[in-house]
Design a protein around this motif. Sequence first.
Motif, PDB file in Angstrom:
ATOM      1  N   GLY A 168       0.806  -1.215   0.000  1.00  0.00           N
ATOM      2  CA  GLY A 168       0.000   0.000   0.000  1.00  0.00           C
ATOM      3  C   GLY A 168       0.841   1.268   0.000  1.00  0.00           C
ATOM      4  N   GLY A 169       0.167   2.395  -0.049  1.00  0.00           N
ATOM      5  CA  GLY A 169       0.856   3.679  -0.062  1.00  0.00           C
ATOM      6  C   GLY A 169       0.130   4.667  -0.947  1.00  0.00           C
ATOM      7  N   GLU A 170       0.740   5.826  -1.128  1.00  0.00           N
ATOM      8  CA  GLU A 170       0.116   6.904  -1.892  1.00  0.00           C
ATOM      9  C   GLU A 170       0.638   6.925  -3.332  1.00  0.00           C
ATOM     10  N   ALA A 171      -0.285   7.152  -4.251  1.00  0.00           N
ATOM     11  CA  ALA A 171       0.059   7.255  -5.666  1.00  0.00           C
ATOM     12  C   ALA A 171      -0.565   8.521  -6.238  1.00  0.00           C
ATOM     13  N   ALA A 172      -0.050   8.938  -7.398  1.00  0.00           N
ATOM     14  CA  ALA A 172      -0.561  10.136  -8.064  1.00  0.00           C
ATOM     15  C   ALA A 172      -0.580   9.897  -9.570  1.00  0.00           C
ATOM     16  N   VAL A 173      -1.338  10.730 -10.279  1.00  0.00           N
ATOM     17  CA  VAL A 173      -1.489  10.587 -11.722  1.00  0.00           C
ATOM     18  C   VAL A 173      -1.298  11.936 -12.403  1.00  0.00           C
ATOM     19  N   LEU A 174      -0.497  11.943 -13.459  1.00  0.00           N
ATOM     20  CA  LEU A 174      -0.411  13.090 -14.354  1.00  0.00           C
ATOM     21  C   LEU A 174      -1.195  12.744 -15.614  1.00  0.00           C
ATOM     22  N   GLU A 175      -2.287  13.464 -15.830  1.00  0.00           N
ATOM     23  CA  GLU A 175      -3.172  13.196 -16.955  1.00  0.00           C
ATOM     24  C   GLU A 175      -2.720  13.987 -18.173  1.00  0.00           C
ATOM     25  N   GLY A 176      -3.042  13.478 -19.352  1.00  0.00           N
ATOM     26  CA  GLY A 176      -2.757  14.200 -20.587  1.00  0.00           C
ATOM     27  C   GLY A 176      -3.777  15.302 -20.818  1.00  0.00           C
ATOM     28  N   LEU A 177      -3.945  15.722 -22.058  1.00  0.00           N
ATOM     29  CA  LEU A 177      -4.906  16.762 -22.394  1.00  0.00           C
ATOM     30  C   LEU A 177      -6.308  16.228 -22.122  1.00  0.00           C
ATOM     31  N   LYS A 199      -5.156  -0.927  -0.112  1.00  0.00           N
ATOM     32  CA  LYS A 199      -4.258  -0.123   0.731  1.00  0.00           C
ATOM     33  C   LYS A 199      -3.587   1.007  -0.048  1.00  0.00           C
ATOM     34  N   ILE A 200      -3.872   1.105  -1.338  1.00  0.00           N
ATOM     35  CA  ILE A 200      -3.310   2.186  -2.159  1.00  0.00           C
ATOM     36  C   ILE A 200      -4.313   3.331  -2.249  1.00  0.00           C
ATOM     37  N   GLN A 201      -3.819   4.533  -2.065  1.00  0.00           N
ATOM     38  CA  GLN A 201      -4.639   5.736  -2.208  1.00  0.00           C
ATOM     39  C   GLN A 201      -4.100   6.597  -3.342  1.00  0.00           C
ATOM     40  N   VAL A 202      -4.951   6.961  -4.292  1.00  0.00           N
ATOM     41  CA  VAL A 202      -4.579   7.943  -5.316  1.00  0.00           C
ATOM     42  C   VAL A 202      -4.901   9.309  -4.721  1.00  0.00           C
ATOM     43  N   VAL A 203      -3.863   9.994  -4.263  1.00  0.00           N
ATOM     44  CA  VAL A 203      -4.068  11.223  -3.490  1.00  0.00           C
ATOM     45  C   VAL A 203      -4.056  12.483  -4.347  1.00  0.00           C
ATOM     46  N   ALA A 204      -3.596  12.376  -5.590  1.00  0.00           N
ATOM     47  CA  ALA A 204      -3.528  13.569  -6.442  1.00  0.00           C
ATOM     48  C   ALA A 204      -3.605  13.156  -7.908  1.00  0.00           C
ATOM     49  N   GLU A 205      -4.295  13.954  -8.695  1.00  0.00           N
ATOM     50  CA  GLU A 205      -4.336  13.781 -10.145  1.00  0.00           C
ATOM     51  C   GLU A 205      -4.476  15.157 -10.777  1.00  0.00           C
ATOM     52  N   GLN A 206      -3.701  15.386 -11.802  1.00  0.00           N
ATOM     53  CA  GLN A 206      -3.722  16.699 -12.453  1.00  0.00           C
ATOM     54  C   GLN A 206      -3.340  16.557 -13.917  1.00  0.00           C
ATOM     55  N   ALA A 207      -3.979  17.345 -14.764  1.00  0.00           N
ATOM     56  CA  ALA A 207      -3.655  17.361 -16.185  1.00  0.00           C
ATOM     57  C   ALA A 207      -2.368  18.142 -16.421  1.00  0.00           C
ATOM     58  N   ALA A 208      -1.509  17.604 -17.282  1.00  0.00           N
ATOM     59  CA  ALA A 208      -0.295  18.313 -17.681  1.00  0.00           C
ATOM     60  C   ALA A 208      -0.182  18.363 -19.201  1.00  0.00           C
ATOM     61  N   ASP A 209      -1.263  18.006 -19.881  1.00  0.00           N
ATOM     62  CA  ASP A 209      -1.418  18.212 -21.330  1.00  0.00           C
ATOM     63  C   ASP A 209      -0.350  17.530 -22.180  1.00  0.00           C
ATOM     64  N   TRP A 210       0.244  16.438 -21.665  1.00  0.00           N
ATOM     65  CA  TRP A 210       1.271  15.653 -22.362  1.00  0.00           C
ATOM     66  C   TRP A 210       2.646  16.330 -22.381  1.00  0.00           C
ATOM     67  N   VAL A 211       2.793  17.480 -21.734  1.00  0.00           N
ATOM     68  CA  VAL A 211       3.999  18.315 -21.865  1.00  0.00           C
ATOM     69  C   VAL A 211       4.922  18.136 -20.656  1.00  0.00           C
TER      70      VAL A 211
END
Length: 327
Positions: A168-177, A199-211
């Motif tokens: 378990g633990g914290e994970a994050a996602v960088l989304e495309g456009l 036991k895994i938490q996705v604590v953050a997700e944000q778009a970065a437009d593939w850049v």
Amino acid sequence: MKTTRQRRALRAALLAGAGLCIAGAAQAADPMVKACAKDGQFIIGFSQANNAEPYRQHVNDELTAAAKEVPGFTLQIADGAGNVNTQTSQVDNFITQKVDLLLISPFEAAPLTPAVKRAMDAGIPVIELDRKTVGDPGKDYTAFIGGDNYKIALEAGKYTAKTLLPDGGEAAVLEGLPSSTPAVERLNGFKDGVKENAKIQVVAEQAADWVPDKAQTAFSAMLQAHPDIKVLYASNDMMAAGALLAAKGAGKDVKIIGTDGLPGPAGGIEAVAKGDWAATFTYPTGAKEAIEMSKKILLDCATSVDSTVTVDTTAITPENAKQLSGK
């Protein structure tokens, strides 16, 4: 000697003259019928979303190589430059030029939908690569060829759940456009994949437009807000590269997963081989499949083609990265 377009007209006339007036009229409106000829020279127009991205250049290179293998095929590539207005104008220019077939990787789905419809209405078959416009393949456009974005990201999520964060633990996602279909599908796929480990938490997700620059800035902010992030899933290799810089700048040991699995010294395969990333998942170009389908339509006079062609992915991990990188 009859020209290609004269042969098409003759073919449609023969259909009608065979007592198939109603069916023949409907068939003549079908882009696949209007495009068909047994021989001749063919122009295939390709409206690429953005040549500046390494993955997009990889697609262009593989399309060019595949098209050269088919006598009579001429491929014209137009750079959409990440601008829907530019790409719309390119499609309209291809329609005016009366290309025999249109390939397109739409920068955004909804804004390019009317342009694709105009091409279909003009009798030009449209094969969409990697990204879709709004509508159904086989109806609103001839076919879609690409990887299964949701499934690719789902595999990345499962790899995180089972291998990278088994405890378990914290994970994050960088989304495309966000307005592109791959971005949405990859975000949802990863989040569903990690659900295999409660036991895994996705604590953050944000778009970065593939850049990469936007990815670096976004992930730096994520790490400030959530300093215990252990895994970062980036929806393409470029954002994974930016995320690595952010992690190094913050002095954090984060396991990074990319998507694309590009070859070469700056690609994702090499990054995994060097130990900079935990994994990446290949996103196949579909170039070979697109040219093969174009051949079926233009040369073989196929009356139908598969409306959706899914090209498989490969997981690039420390176990196979060095072999695949050739080192």
